[in-house]
Design a protein around this motif. Sequence first.
Motif, PDB file in Angstrom:
ATOM      1  N   SER A 112      40.452 -26.287 -21.678  1.00  0.00           N
ATOM      2  CA  SER A 112      40.980 -27.465 -20.984  1.00  0.00           C
ATOM      3  C   SER A 112      39.916 -28.160 -20.132  1.00  0.00           C
ATOM      4  O   SER A 112      40.113 -29.281 -19.687  1.00  0.00           O
ATOM      5  N   LEU A 113      38.778 -27.492 -19.905  1.00  0.00           N
ATOM      6  CA  LEU A 113      37.702 -28.105 -19.122  1.00  0.00           C
ATOM      7  C   LEU A 113      36.905 -29.092 -19.969  1.00  0.00           C
ATOM      8  O   LEU A 113      36.721 -28.897 -21.158  1.00  0.00           O
ATOM      9  N   GLY A 114      36.407 -30.127 -19.336  1.00  0.00           N
ATOM     10  CA  GLY A 114      35.545 -31.065 -20.061  1.00  0.00           C
ATOM     11  C   GLY A 114      35.794 -32.488 -19.616  1.00  0.00           C
ATOM     12  O   GLY A 114      36.642 -32.740 -18.739  1.00  0.00           O
ATOM     13  N   ALA A 115      35.055 -33.393 -20.233  1.00  0.00           N
ATOM     14  CA  ALA A 115      35.123 -34.804 -19.836  1.00  0.00           C
ATOM     15  C   ALA A 115      36.544 -35.343 -19.935  1.00  0.00           C
ATOM     16  O   ALA A 115      37.060 -35.960 -19.002  1.00  0.00           O
ATOM     17  N   ALA A 116      37.203 -35.115 -21.075  1.00  0.00           N
ATOM     18  CA  ALA A 116      38.597 -35.517 -21.203  1.00  0.00           C
ATOM     19  C   ALA A 116      39.464 -34.327 -20.802  1.00  0.00           C
ATOM     20  O   ALA A 116      39.430 -33.288 -21.439  1.00  0.00           O
TER      21      ALA A 116
ATOM     22  N   ILE B 151      13.000 -24.253 -28.901  1.00  0.00           N
ATOM     23  CA  ILE B 151      13.183 -23.601 -27.608  1.00  0.00           C
ATOM     24  C   ILE B 151      14.657 -23.547 -27.237  1.00  0.00           C
ATOM     25  O   ILE B 151      15.167 -22.532 -26.760  1.00  0.00           O
ATOM     26  N   PHE B 152      15.374 -24.631 -27.514  1.00  0.00           N
ATOM     27  CA  PHE B 152      16.810 -24.617 -27.223  1.00  0.00           C
ATOM     28  C   PHE B 152      17.529 -23.571 -28.053  1.00  0.00           C
ATOM     29  O   PHE B 152      18.417 -22.885 -27.576  1.00  0.00           O
ATOM     30  N   TRP B 153      17.126 -23.454 -29.311  1.00  0.00           N
ATOM     31  CA  TRP B 153      17.750 -22.445 -30.166  1.00  0.00           C
ATOM     32  C   TRP B 153      17.502 -21.063 -29.589  1.00  0.00           C
ATOM     33  O   TRP B 153      18.387 -20.222 -29.521  1.00  0.00           O
ATOM     34  N   MET B 154      16.244 -20.827 -29.145  1.00  0.00           N
ATOM     35  CA  MET B 154      15.900 -19.502 -28.635  1.00  0.00           C
ATOM     36  C   MET B 154      16.650 -19.168 -27.364  1.00  0.00           C
ATOM     37  O   MET B 154      16.943 -18.002 -27.095  1.00  0.00           O
ATOM     38  N   MET B 155      16.948 -20.172 -26.560  1.00  0.00           N
ATOM     39  CA  MET B 155      17.656 -19.882 -25.312  1.00  0.00           C
ATOM     40  C   MET B 155      19.144 -19.655 -25.553  1.00  0.00           C
ATOM     41  O   MET B 155      19.859 -19.193 -24.682  1.00  0.00           O
ATOM     42  N   GLY B 156      19.580 -19.994 -26.721  1.00  0.00           N
ATOM     43  CA  GLY B 156      20.963 -19.702 -27.075  1.00  0.00           C
ATOM     44  C   GLY B 156      21.899 -20.824 -26.698  1.00  0.00           C
ATOM     45  O   GLY B 156      21.851 -21.381 -25.609  1.00  0.00           O
ATOM     46  N   SER B 157      22.763 -21.171 -27.627  1.00  0.00           N
ATOM     47  CA  SER B 157      23.711 -22.242 -27.370  1.00  0.00           C
ATOM     48  C   SER B 157      24.889 -22.131 -28.326  1.00  0.00           C
ATOM     49  O   SER B 157      24.762 -21.618 -29.435  1.00  0.00           O
ATOM     50  N   LEU B 158      26.012 -22.584 -27.872  1.00  0.00           N
ATOM     51  CA  LEU B 158      27.192 -22.596 -28.744  1.00  0.00           C
ATOM     52  C   LEU B 158      27.536 -24.014 -29.164  1.00  0.00           C
ATOM     53  O   LEU B 158      28.574 -24.260 -29.765  1.00  0.00           O
ATOM     54  N   SER B 159      26.670 -24.972 -28.808  1.00  0.00           N
ATOM     55  CA  SER B 159      26.976 -26.353 -29.199  1.00  0.00           C
ATOM     56  C   SER B 159      26.777 -26.502 -30.708  1.00  0.00           C
ATOM     57  O   SER B 159      26.247 -25.614 -31.366  1.00  0.00           O
TER      58      SER B 159
ATOM     59  N   ARG C 259      28.720 -25.699 -19.730  1.00  0.00           N
ATOM     60  CA  ARG C 259      29.147 -27.027 -20.165  1.00  0.00           C
ATOM     61  C   ARG C 259      29.458 -27.938 -19.003  1.00  0.00           C
ATOM     62  O   ARG C 259      29.276 -29.158 -19.078  1.00  0.00           O
ATOM     63  N   THR C 260      29.972 -27.372 -17.914  1.00  0.00           N
ATOM     64  CA  THR C 260      30.551 -28.222 -16.885  1.00  0.00           C
ATOM     65  C   THR C 260      29.709 -28.390 -15.632  1.00  0.00           C
ATOM     66  O   THR C 260      29.840 -29.385 -14.939  1.00  0.00           O
ATOM     67  N   ILE C 261      28.835 -27.422 -15.335  1.00  0.00           N
ATOM     68  CA  ILE C 261      28.233 -27.422 -14.003  1.00  0.00           C
ATOM     69  C   ILE C 261      27.347 -28.644 -13.770  1.00  0.00           C
ATOM     70  O   ILE C 261      27.314 -29.200 -12.672  1.00  0.00           O
ATOM     71  N   LEU C 262      26.637 -29.091 -14.807  1.00  0.00           N
ATOM     72  CA  LEU C 262      25.809 -30.291 -14.663  1.00  0.00           C
ATOM     73  C   LEU C 262      26.276 -31.391 -15.620  1.00  0.00           C
ATOM     74  O   LEU C 262      25.470 -32.161 -16.125  1.00  0.00           O
TER      75      LEU C 262
ATOM     76  N   GLU D 165      24.284 -30.444 -20.707  1.00  0.00           N
ATOM     77  CA  GLU D 165      24.681 -29.076 -20.991  1.00  0.00           C
ATOM     78  C   GLU D 165      23.502 -28.130 -20.848  1.00  0.00           C
ATOM     79  O   GLU D 165      22.425 -28.413 -21.351  1.00  0.00           O
ATOM     80  N   LEU D 166      23.710 -27.054 -20.130  1.00  0.00           N
ATOM     81  CA  LEU D 166      22.609 -26.103 -19.921  1.00  0.00           C
ATOM     82  C   LEU D 166      22.590 -25.062 -21.035  1.00  0.00           C
ATOM     83  O   LEU D 166      23.637 -24.717 -21.586  1.00  0.00           O
ATOM     84  N   PRO D 167      21.400 -24.526 -21.351  1.00  0.00           N
ATOM     85  CA  PRO D 167      21.362 -23.420 -22.322  1.00  0.00           C
ATOM     86  C   PRO D 167      22.143 -22.229 -21.771  1.00  0.00           C
ATOM     87  O   PRO D 167      22.045 -21.890 -20.597  1.00  0.00           O
TER      88      PRO D 167
END
Lengths: 257, 351
Positions: free
Chosen positions: B32-36, B197-205, B317-320, B324-326
Amino acid sequence: MLTVEKVSKEIDGKKIVNHVSFQIKQGECVGIIGPNGAGKSTIVSLISGLEKPTGGEISLSNRPISSWGVKKLAQQMAVLTQDGLNPYPISVFDAVLMGRYPHLSFFQREGKKDYDKVEEVLETVGLTDLKDQMLDTLSGGERQRVAIAKAMVQEPSLLILDEPTTFLDIGYQLNILSIVKDWQRKDDLTILMVLHDLNLAAQFCDRLILMDEGEIVKIGSSEEILQEDLLSKVYHTKPEIVRHPKWDIPQILLHYE
Amino acid sequence: MSKKLFQRDRMLWLWIPIFLIILLIVMSVSVSLGAASVDWKTVWKIVFSKIPYVGDWVTADWSDSAETIIWDIRFPRVVLGAIVGAALALAGAIYQGVLRNPLADPYILGVSSGASFGAALVIVFGWQLFGVGRFTLPAVAFIFGFTTLMIVYLLARVQNKVRLETIILAGVVVQAFIGACLSLILALSNEQLQTIIFWMMGSLSLTDWSYTAVVFPIVIVGAILSLFFIKDINMLGLGEEVAHHSGVSVQRTRFLLLILASVITGAAVSVSGAIGFVGLVVPHIIRLLFGSNYRMILPLSIIGGAIFLVGADAVARTILAPRELPLGIITAFLGAPFFGYLLRRAKREYF
């Protein structure tokens, strides 16, 4: 029951165990004694299948050890080592329960029968009050009793002890050995134990095997083995042989010169 | 804390439902968190409407855009997060138990370095494997990760036996070498640098349901198999010799468990990158709270890992927002202090 035939173990060209042969009958308690480096513990490793001999053969119930398979072997044979169980933060009950492992298939979980067996054994060795304690909070002697209880629920017909009393005070030494003795009487258990303490060996074993430099020096009763000349040759010290005032068996006294 | 609150496995049947409820709460909050913003009641109505038969009972009183956001964008991501978190924590718990090393995590034997190297190659050279299409990256990452493990294992094998110290050292060596290969690729790449680098830091996007469909079966089969090994892992904890004397084929069991944990790790890493800290910290937290019996550690680590990663992803996802942070940054930010706090409170050795 257990036959060790011309067994040798060589590591990097050095003979740790050389041409050792002996037999143990069902229900017998045999002790292996000898100085440090005599190859006593290696014999235990070979019998328990932890190491493979470089020559000769060991058989249990007329079948070579190597053909038993680790799990099948554990149904027949339990081993107690001098350091016993790791001080691992797991409860006494759970640790003892692990002794049921060889009787459970891969897909099987412990059931009521196993839990009952554990309760019964805990009662026998006097650990019922400690059953929810974590192993790492116990003393060495208590942990060794847990190891015995674990061996008991394994329901073996042969028990091997490798210096089970080394790190224990005299109270616990006797406690551990008398638990083992009672168990032997009850279940017609066969026992092979490596002991450093010659006096305890004489009291608890039916026969003794004296080893030195990887070879057997002599096999016989405590009367035959605890001889001044024999011991002074092997241990390079001259012990005094006396009679036990209560049991009339040979015991040794050490004296400083 | 010094006395474990719950030890017997019957307590497991109390704690599993509690953990599952926490997981459901964290997941619905995250969705339920997010822009909308969509309230959680609508979230669950949409979810239920997707279940065959049950869906017929739900009246659709939400907009199509809400459905798209929830079902096609946020939900797959949260579910994948739960699966990846569960996989990493499970693999970490197995590695720690088998290697008898508190520093062990899913990456200690080089699975993630191998996978990262494979992923970097795919990103830089723009490979497309025949027949797998856009799954090329996860497929190559998985294969590279698994190959790395096999190299480590073969290196550590002396006279048909693998000793624990040797295998950890072999892992360090192989990781160092592959790390160098990876750095070389990073140095030579230009515009793809940030992607790697983004891939290495891990992401679920960039996830949709198809990723879940690939990873889920591997992880669930791995998890079920691992539960059958609980007796064996416990036994290995009592010491190698004790385990042997109790009937465990130590070498074989260890090998099978490392393969199992590495397949699970490889599956997770291949879709989400090397998300750090989950596999190290979650099993430790469970151990600190519930003791060292794997009857507790394995199942609770699986659910605990899912909770931890879904929560961390929600924060990422939400803090900034909208940036979106890694995920790896958040897991370390959340995990390290909490772990430190628990370590301080545990008065005696617990591993």
